[in-house]
Design a protein around this motif. Sequence first.
Motif, short mmCIF file in Angstrom:
data_model
loop_
_atom_site.label_atom_id
_atom_site.label_comp_id
_atom_site.label_asym_id
_atom_site.label_seq_id
_atom_site.Cartn_x
_atom_site.Cartn_y
_atom_site.Cartn_z
N ASN A 108 0.79 -1.22 0.00
CA ASN A 108 0.00 0.00 0.00
C ASN A 108 0.82 1.26 0.00
O ASN A 108 0.40 2.29 -0.49
N SER B 65 3.82 2.39 -3.49
CA SER B 65 2.69 3.18 -3.99
C SER B 65 3.01 3.95 -5.26
O SER B 65 2.10 4.47 -5.90
N ALA B 66 4.26 4.01 -5.66
CA ALA B 66 4.58 4.68 -6.94
C ALA B 66 4.26 3.79 -8.13
O ALA B 66 4.30 4.25 -9.27
N ASN B 67 3.94 2.53 -7.87
CA ASN B 67 3.79 1.54 -8.94
C ASN B 67 2.34 1.22 -9.29
O ASN B 67 1.50 1.13 -8.40
N LYS B 68 2.09 0.94 -10.55
CA LYS B 68 0.91 0.17 -10.92
C LYS B 68 1.27 -1.30 -10.65
O LYS B 68 2.27 -1.80 -11.16
N ASP C 282 5.12 -1.96 -11.86
CA ASP C 282 5.64 -1.58 -13.17
C ASP C 282 7.01 -0.90 -13.08
O ASP C 282 7.78 -0.94 -14.04
N PRO D 156 -8.20 4.56 -2.94
CA PRO D 156 -8.48 3.95 -4.23
C PRO D 156 -7.18 3.76 -5.00
O PRO D 156 -6.19 4.43 -4.71
N VAL D 157 -7.15 2.87 -5.92
CA VAL D 157 -6.01 2.80 -6.82
C VAL D 157 -6.51 2.90 -8.24
O VAL D 157 -7.64 2.53 -8.56
N ASP D 158 -5.65 3.45 -9.07
CA ASP D 158 -6.00 3.71 -10.47
C ASP D 158 -5.90 2.39 -11.23
O ASP D 158 -5.04 2.20 -12.07
#
Lengths: 429, 429
Positions: free
Chosen positions: B145, B149-152, B292, B332-334
């Motif tokens: 989390n 958090s910088a990653n997809k 990613d 939320p996450v994108d």
Amino acid sequence: MEKDEINIGLVGFGTIGAGVVDIFNKNQALLSLKAGKTVNLAKVADLDITSDRGVKVAPGLLTDDVNEVLENDDIDIVIELIGGYEPAKTFILKALNNKKHVVSANKALIAKHWEELMNVAEENDVRISFEASVGGGIPLLAPLNEGLSANKIESIYGIMNGTANYILTKMSEEGSEFNDVLKEAQDKGYAEADPTFDIEGHDTAQKLIILSKLGFGKYVPQENFHVEGISKITPKDIEFAKNELGYSLKLLGIARKINNDLEIRVHPTFIPQTHLLSSVNDVFNAVYLVGDFVGPVMLYGQGAGRNATASAVVGDCLDIIFNENKRISYGPVDSQVNNVRHVHELDSKYYIRLSAFDKPGVLYEISGILSKHSISIESLNQKGNKGDIQVPIIIITHTAKEGNVNKAIEEINNLSDVRDEIILIRILE
Amino acid sequence: MEKDEINIGLVGFGTIGAGVVDIFNKNQALLSLKAGKTVNLAKVADLDITSDRGVKVAPGLLTDDVNEVLENDDIDIVIELIGGYEPAKTFILKALNNKKHVVSANKALIAKHWEELMNVAEENDVRISFEASVGGGIPLLAPLNEGLSANKIESIYGIMNGTANYILTKMSEEGSEFNDVLKEAQDKGYAEADPTFDIEGHDTAQKLIILSKLGFGKYVPQENFHVEGISKITPKDIEFAKNELGYSLKLLGIARKINNDLEIRVHPTFIPQTHLLSSVNDVFNAVYLVGDFVGPVMLYGQGAGRNATASAVVGDCLDIIFNENKRISYGPVDSQVNNVRHVHELDSKYYIRLSAFDKPGVLYEISGILSKHSISIESLNQKGNKGDIQVPIIIITHTAKEGNVNKAIEEINNLSDVRDEIILIRILE
């Protein structure tokens, strides 16, 4: 942070800096969604703003004047990615004194100037975060500091340098000589033109200083502990230990509490192949943390590289946005660490390789010296071919005191029938 | 938290509850030092307050009235460790509605009632934390989390059940039958009297629901994905794959994004022995997270047990004390996840074991059916001894669509010369 919009300034547009720009180019929507507010990369400062870094930068973002970041009232967080001691330190102190939070991947600077940097951050009521400084992209400092905070940490050890691990992996897989693999690693960009820092253990030592301070509350400067690299390792050592003894060779940083003392050291280490660390290969890093309640935890991933390191840097920025007032990173720990033990006091098993003339009495002399220094032998292997004048002898000791082992090796070295340098490798049990 | 002193109330004084009490008995000074304020375990509620739990509890701490925790104005954080759906859910909702932060290890409850629990926490401006619900003591949800958090997130997969992993490890090491190892595990306390939940994959599924929601922003109830356990596995499958194919067998929970779809499933899986997960043995858990930018990260440790789980529970309490206002856990996450893919759409390599009469034409028929369904064969092994009437045939396919594989298996099953159930095991590449 209370503000609706957070502006981040980047100082140092090199490889990792380009990775940070790339993350903002690709994942800015995600970052803002997670933060619940707009997160901008607002400024990128570097002396060289004309070279192509392989990433798009919006016009007006680039500047060759670092003060457009450090003295910019709109900038909330400064990312320092120029590395080295100066001018990085001056820039970071200026940012902190200007009440800006700082994120840095600069392990050398943090390991050396820990106290000053933390103090200046605290005085200014801002944070300095450095997850990327140890283990690259691996979430490591936060788990140690936060997720495992219910534990007294008992030991921290691991593979913290990708270059050294790549070289040892290739030597093991291909039976190649150190210098040949090093050259290959340099050609592939896995090793620097001057590889000393990585292969002689200094990089691992700096990372271990940071882990040690966080895990045990004890700051130990590098000159106060044993740091040894891998340049003397031969493929024969690796092959024999792999096939005959069931060990893999890894360059480990090790810090552990023994009673109220701290043992801290960096050196090539034989690890049982049943240990998960022995399966960590190539440029990957992994760190084992052992807590009194959690037991062992291992964290694994890419310890270097543009994207992985940039991931940790941007992760730190988000952590600051979420927890501007968090102070756990500098928190004291109830370490009760008194002394830092000299490596002479280490209790370990040892692998000893020497070369001796194949004459009657040589083994008798060697075993006599070991016995005199209270070192008992677990196994001894002498593998000469008929007609060899000189044969390699490999001794595995039971647990012994390193000071005694060193004395024994000095005496064995003085035997007239023993030739070449004696190789000593510690064994992790 | 602003207060100088934090009071924690524990509901459920079972095994893990006793672990929490033990941590406070041994490490309270450390907890308070890290928090910068006194952290007390102020109340312990359980219906049974007379049994000896093996830990000291200060007089006056124990109560059999849960409301002495839930309705106590002095309690800031409630730890729920009774497990199951009720009355745990009622207690947690009451605590949240009374503006108390909640820490829980209750994966079943959180996986099932995610939305309601998160909403009630948010409405009351308090946190609910559940690091211990997945991977026991392993710092896992926070790194996913926060640190990453910088990653997809691209994929999450791992060994999330210690009982199943212990059984598979022993079957592999000793060549024992499933039922024999299960009995041994039960005798040692590594498996429950009714082991269904662990060995049939339900426990892994609940953990995967939580990881999936955090990593991909998508809540998928268990009835919407394929969950398959290990009770049909034989030592022959494990041995053949280990020695002939270089695979280890693990019960994996797997969630990954393919374009904008989410693939989510739990089943026994062959993993190449070169993959680090294949070296995770016994009761240990490990989860691979791929982002990613960061690439692969693996987090390893004890996924269950009194002390490791208690470590995560108390770690969550400290995290709340430090970051009372942190909301990232529910962020939320994108994800852009649209559909959850049915397992029929899975593209995978497969291991197929069947038993056939050793007659001419059998292989011809089988290979014809596979070919008809666009399944190409990587290797086929028929290992009968002379005189056997029935022989095992093991087929490794190239990557194929699971829907096609299922159709082919149905047809092969109908062949008059094929006997017994056909075993199908997916292979991770």
